[in-house]
Design a protein around this motif. Sequence first.
Motif, PDB file in Angstrom:
ATOM      1  N   SER A   1       1.072  -0.040  -6.574  1.00  0.00           N
ATOM      2  CA  SER A   1       0.053   0.958  -6.888  1.00  0.00           C
ATOM      3  C   SER A   1      -0.692   0.635  -8.174  1.00  0.00           C
ATOM      4  O   SER A   1      -1.721   1.214  -8.459  1.00  0.00           O
ATOM      5  N   LYS A   2      -0.192  -0.306  -8.989  1.00  0.00           N
ATOM      6  CA  LYS A   2      -0.898  -0.690 -10.204  1.00  0.00           C
ATOM      7  C   LYS A   2      -2.215  -1.385  -9.892  1.00  0.00           C
ATOM      8  O   LYS A   2      -3.099  -1.474 -10.726  1.00  0.00           O
ATOM      9  N   LYS A   3      -2.340  -1.884  -8.658  1.00  0.00           N
ATOM     10  CA  LYS A   3      -3.576  -2.550  -8.256  1.00  0.00           C
ATOM     11  C   LYS A   3      -4.652  -1.546  -7.859  1.00  0.00           C
ATOM     12  O   LYS A   3      -5.775  -1.920  -7.576  1.00  0.00           O
ATOM     13  N   ARG A   4      -4.261  -0.271  -7.830  1.00  0.00           N
ATOM     14  CA  ARG A   4      -5.178   0.746  -7.325  1.00  0.00           C
ATOM     15  C   ARG A   4      -6.453   0.814  -8.160  1.00  0.00           C
ATOM     16  O   ARG A   4      -6.423   0.802  -9.386  1.00  0.00           O
ATOM     17  N   LYS A   5      -7.582   0.893  -7.476  1.00  0.00           N
ATOM     18  CA  LYS A   5      -8.874   0.976  -8.153  1.00  0.00           C
ATOM     19  C   LYS A   5      -9.028   2.343  -8.795  1.00  0.00           C
ATOM     20  O   LYS A   5      -8.767   3.364  -8.184  1.00  0.00           O
ATOM     21  N   ARG A   6      -9.487   2.361 -10.047  1.00  0.00           N
ATOM     22  CA  ARG A   6      -9.681   3.617 -10.768  1.00  0.00           C
ATOM     23  C   ARG A   6     -11.095   4.131 -10.552  1.00  0.00           C
ATOM     24  O   ARG A   6     -12.023   3.350 -10.445  1.00  0.00           O
TER      25      ARG A   6
ATOM     26  N   LEU B   1       4.452   1.307   3.105  1.00  0.00           N
ATOM     27  CA  LEU B   1       3.111   1.886   3.198  1.00  0.00           C
ATOM     28  C   LEU B   1       2.257   1.503   1.995  1.00  0.00           C
ATOM     29  O   LEU B   1       1.057   1.235   2.133  1.00  0.00           O
ATOM     30  N   CYS B   2       2.867   1.471   0.833  1.00  0.00           N
ATOM     31  CA  CYS B   2       2.122   1.099  -0.370  1.00  0.00           C
ATOM     32  C   CYS B   2       1.582  -0.325  -0.247  1.00  0.00           C
ATOM     33  O   CYS B   2       0.424  -0.602  -0.567  1.00  0.00           O
ATOM     34  N   LYS B   3       2.413  -1.218   0.239  1.00  0.00           N
ATOM     35  CA  LYS B   3       1.968  -2.604   0.434  1.00  0.00           C
ATOM     36  C   LYS B   3       0.876  -2.681   1.504  1.00  0.00           C
ATOM     37  O   LYS B   3      -0.136  -3.381   1.329  1.00  0.00           O
ATOM     38  N   ALA B   4       1.069  -1.960   2.611  1.00  0.00           N
ATOM     39  CA  ALA B   4       0.097  -2.000   3.703  1.00  0.00           C
ATOM     40  C   ALA B   4      -1.262  -1.457   3.258  1.00  0.00           C
ATOM     41  O   ALA B   4      -2.314  -2.022   3.597  1.00  0.00           O
ATOM     42  N   LEU B   5      -1.267  -0.371   2.490  1.00  0.00           N
ATOM     43  CA  LEU B   5      -2.528   0.214   2.026  1.00  0.00           C
ATOM     44  C   LEU B   5      -3.231  -0.703   1.030  1.00  0.00           C
ATOM     45  O   LEU B   5      -4.464  -0.832   1.052  1.00  0.00           O
ATOM     46  N   ASN B   6      -2.478  -1.352   0.179  1.00  0.00           N
ATOM     47  CA  ASN B   6      -3.087  -2.310  -0.747  1.00  0.00           C
ATOM     48  C   ASN B   6      -3.631  -3.527  -0.014  1.00  0.00           C
ATOM     49  O   ASN B   6      -4.727  -4.008  -0.310  1.00  0.00           O
TER      50      ASN B   6
END
Length: 593
Positions: free
Chosen positions: A588-593, A553-558
């Motif tokens: 998740s490190k790619k997540r936009k802040r 799911l983490c990969k799919a959401l990114n």
Amino acid sequence: MSKEEASAKGYQKFDIILVTGDAYIDHPSFGVAVIGRSLEHAGFHVGIIAQPEWKNAEAFRKLGKPRLFFGVTAGNMDSMVSHYTPSQKKRHNDSYTPGGASGLRPDMATIVYANRCKEAFPDVPIVLGGIEASLRRFSHYDYWKDKVKPSILLDSKADILVYGNGEKQAIEIARRLSLGENIKNIQDIPGTVVKVKNVPAQAIMLPSHLHVSEDKAKYSEMFRILTFSNDNMVAQPVEHWYILQNQRCVYTQQDLDLVYSLPYQRIPHFSYIQPIPALATVRHSVQTHRGCFGGCSFCAIYFHEGKRVISRSEETILQEIQSITQCKGFGGTIDNVGGPTANMYGMDCKIGWCSSRPSCLFPQICKNLIITHKAWLELLQKIRSMGSVKNVFVESGIRHDLFLADKPQYLEEFCKHYISGQLKTAPEHCSNRVLHYMRKPPYSLHKEFQKRYAEIAKKIGKKQYLVPYFMSSHPGCDTQDMISLAQEIKSLGHFVEQVQDFTPTPMTLASCMYYTGHDPLTKEEVPVARTLQQKKCQRAFLQSQDPKNYDILCKALNDASRQDLIGKGPKCLIPEKKPGTGSPHAFSKKRKR
């Protein structure tokens, strides 16, 4: 099931031997019991070979040579669906086998059993029946082999295939054979499919098997013709033959009343030591009707039984309930009173079930459909008033759009008396785009039903829950649709325990979409989750709270640029840190802040 039992009944020889992939249960919810009892009522001596050892022909000789024919079926379910998950993994259990054990029937059981029957007694006619054969009567896409295969009549080397309801056809075949007619000349019985050299002029012609196996556009054309000729005489060229489907056999209320009034014992054969799981859910249940006019694209009922709803008479249903109350172990509860769709009982069509549309409910409810829950609820009330019945429940699925189209008091009465604590509905998805491909009503109708259901539960003072079924990987559904569905499931506060993942079974509209990438009825292109990895990803969104799905799911959401759904917010689907690791996941490190 043995020569000793035959001798006890005064049989010197069996007229017909039925071979099935299921354990034998003498109950009207099991096809072989229904066909066997119907043939017996017509005066024929019937033997049963249940779940035979198929590695050689010896088990098929144990009851001797039948005088008329072998009747062969894989059982109540398609053997491939029984054996494999939608991800094509081997299942570890089989509900139609003692103890739930797996491995007691082969893949493509109909073909294997028919070939063994032919090996045992080469000159005995073979008649196929059951859902596995019925849905493979013409060229069909085989999901497990990933290829288009010809009619099952060819590989099985059978003489006749019975499609849909089969009691009347089986009796007519037996009657004509008993009068001395050659099986090769029995080509005109309604509800049967045969292999012939010449076809009647009125037959509707399909593209040949050669063409549909090589050209997906031709496959779509074949499916489109079949959809609007479902009840008619249809033929398809294959090799040097034609596969000829005779017009559908019409069943009436009187036919069903007779079938369900036969003397079923409602128990497994005495030779079994372990319980058979499939019996537990239907032991104290009653089937009120056959057929379904919903026309969902992933469902096979339209092509198998047809959309005409045939309802049993109230009298015979009450008689069956009375017989159930006298069964050993009956505790006062009728577990289910229903059919393919429970609340279609008693509904009819003003113009006789036309074939111009496969669904009477999509895209809108047909003006010719007679919608009323009155007869059904009156029947349920009469069952409830029987002295030996304490509770009557409906566990079969219902169509929420039919309740919304009828008088409000009917839903209230249903909720007040016939729900065991939770009601199953099948919205299937929340995306109207996906629902369009599924041939299901818009999700707003389910939201309206959900609201009305909650209001009624509050009014009658009962804690009743709605259990909606959702599906992943259906043609037309992509990652964005599954994200929306995961958000909807979370907003409902649900945790989906049983995942419903689409399986492309033969002869369904959705399977045609899956194979061709197009809707055969509209010709529009349809996105398809085709690989096992894509299916696994969509399935994971149904259970986003499950830690085992975190990585996918983490990969799919990114990949979908939906990092806003990773974290602690109320709308987030997964946390920023992988459960049990204590550190942020790499994705998740790619997540936009």
